[in-house]
Design a protein around this motif. Sequence first.
Motif, PDB file in Angstrom:
ATOM      1  N   ASN A   1       0.847  -1.186   0.000  1.00  0.00           N
ATOM      2  CA  ASN A   1       0.000   0.000   0.000  1.00  0.00           C
ATOM      3  C   ASN A   1       0.888   1.243   0.000  1.00  0.00           C
TER       4      ASN A   1
ATOM      5  N   GLU B   1      -0.322   2.723  -9.632  1.00  0.00           N
ATOM      6  CA  GLU B   1      -0.188   1.551  -8.780  1.00  0.00           C
ATOM      7  C   GLU B   1      -0.411   0.298  -9.616  1.00  0.00           C
TER       8      GLU B   1
ATOM      9  N   THR C   1      -6.601  -5.135   0.410  1.00  0.00           N
ATOM     10  CA  THR C   1      -6.878  -4.771   1.801  1.00  0.00           C
ATOM     11  C   THR C   1      -5.954  -5.443   2.808  1.00  0.00           C
TER      12      THR C   1
ATOM     13  N   GLU D   1      -5.895  -3.482   6.472  1.00  0.00           N
ATOM     14  CA  GLU D   1      -6.580  -2.288   5.992  1.00  0.00           C
ATOM     15  C   GLU D   1      -6.921  -1.361   7.150  1.00  0.00           C
TER      16      GLU D   1
ATOM     17  N   GLU E   1      -3.659   0.353   8.644  1.00  0.00           N
ATOM     18  CA  GLU E   1      -3.102   1.329   7.706  1.00  0.00           C
ATOM     19  C   GLU E   1      -3.966   2.586   7.644  1.00  0.00           C
TER      20      GLU E   1
END
Length: 500
Positions: free
Chosen positions: A250, A270, A359, A376, A379
Amino acid sequence: MGIKAALSKPFAFLISLQINKLRKNAVKFQEKIFADLIKTGVKTAFGKDHYFDKINNYEDFKKHVPIRDYEELKPYIERVIHGEENVLWPGKPAYLAKTSGTTSGVKYIPISKDSMPEHIRAARNALLNYLHETGNASFTDGKMIFLQGSPELQTKAGIPVGRLSGIVAHHVPGYLLKNRMPGDSVNRIEDWEAKVDAIVAETIKEDMTLISGIPPWCQMYFDRLTEKSGGKKIKDIFPNFKLFVYGGVNYQPYKAKIEESIGFPIDSIETYPASEGFIAYQDSQKTHDLLLLADAGMFFEFIPTETYFDEKPVRLSLKEVELDKNYALILNTNAGLWGYSIDDTIKFTSLNPYKIVVTGRIKHFISAFGEHVIGEEVEQALMQVAAEEGVEITEFTVAPQVNPSAGEFPFHEWFIEFGKEPKNLIDFSKKVDEVMQQKNIYYADLIEGNILQPLKIRQLKKNAFIDYMRTQGKLGGQNKVPRLSNDRTIAEVLESYILM
């Protein structure tokens, strides 16, 4: 505008038409790929063991092919490694991608002559799609760097073996070779720190327009460039740097520090590549979710995470998924992976077209007390408070402390290396904990019921995670620090890096 930029625009337009077809026909692509995979797989040892000749539809497939992780599929892969043909896919693999799994040690993932082109096509299309959407073709005229593993390959039973990024280096299109950096001799340096220093020396005077890699290792490259240049921002070293391409983790925890190092908010793409297949990429600068590549030789399955560890988990095809639900991602590929759990979890943000966000990891969670906190949540909680407080995060990981000092309740222990630290660490910790409770009701209940006390943050020394990864032999390349652990294996090592 250079000749490459001029020629790339009509090519990008043609690719955009193909991508639009994918957006509109994802389920049809999946149905065709499923039929083709079964037709080919029937000729293999795996296909015979699992009655592929009796599979006429997805329901039949689920009856005959169980979900497996790497360890469960390993007996078949061992046969491949020992030279047997027609085990998982016809013939022998074109390559074995060597990857260090966090749960299975070293893994060898087959890549076939059918699957290899899909890796290259997806990477190319991600760039051309960006070019078509933005009109920015200037990056094609400058130098491009791909921070990757060594292209040095070994062999097992006559099959070339190496890191995925190193294998891909052998398939760079000819029209990019003159633009591509670093040079082959530098790319073959195995020691990551020596390699980064050599890349800095080779590129610091070049016109770098595109930089690609896993964010923490790109940050290491940027830091070395700044140090070598006497403190310059990346924008001043590479004034034509226009595009940052990343994947593997991420980006949000790294974004603030990377953009501070660069000197401006740069366009970025990404990507979601894995040794098992190139799964998705960001197809618009207007959103941050990823277009699922339903036409890339893989048939996807999705297991609601709450059923993953059941004896008979719920298995869904693409047309059956729902928005905003956590799914474990399962792959069936044209390299011979069948019912294969890649260990990643995703959510769908759109069903028209099918777009996702990653996630976390299905086996990376904290549930020492039944809270089942996922990647997820940690973060998002940390990034939300960090943005509000103007804090920069270099790297972090979280583990449970189930045996605290006498008289204390257990707690979640957060090990964080800050790029820009909070003014008051205790206040910062309280705010992160408040957001965590909002995101996970089970965690909130345990705090309220005095089963857990609020989380504690341990501030780590500068370069703590680089030093940690070095001690594990995992510095650089495709290696990543797990966000969550349900034990204290990582935490016990990181305790020696805590700032007192």
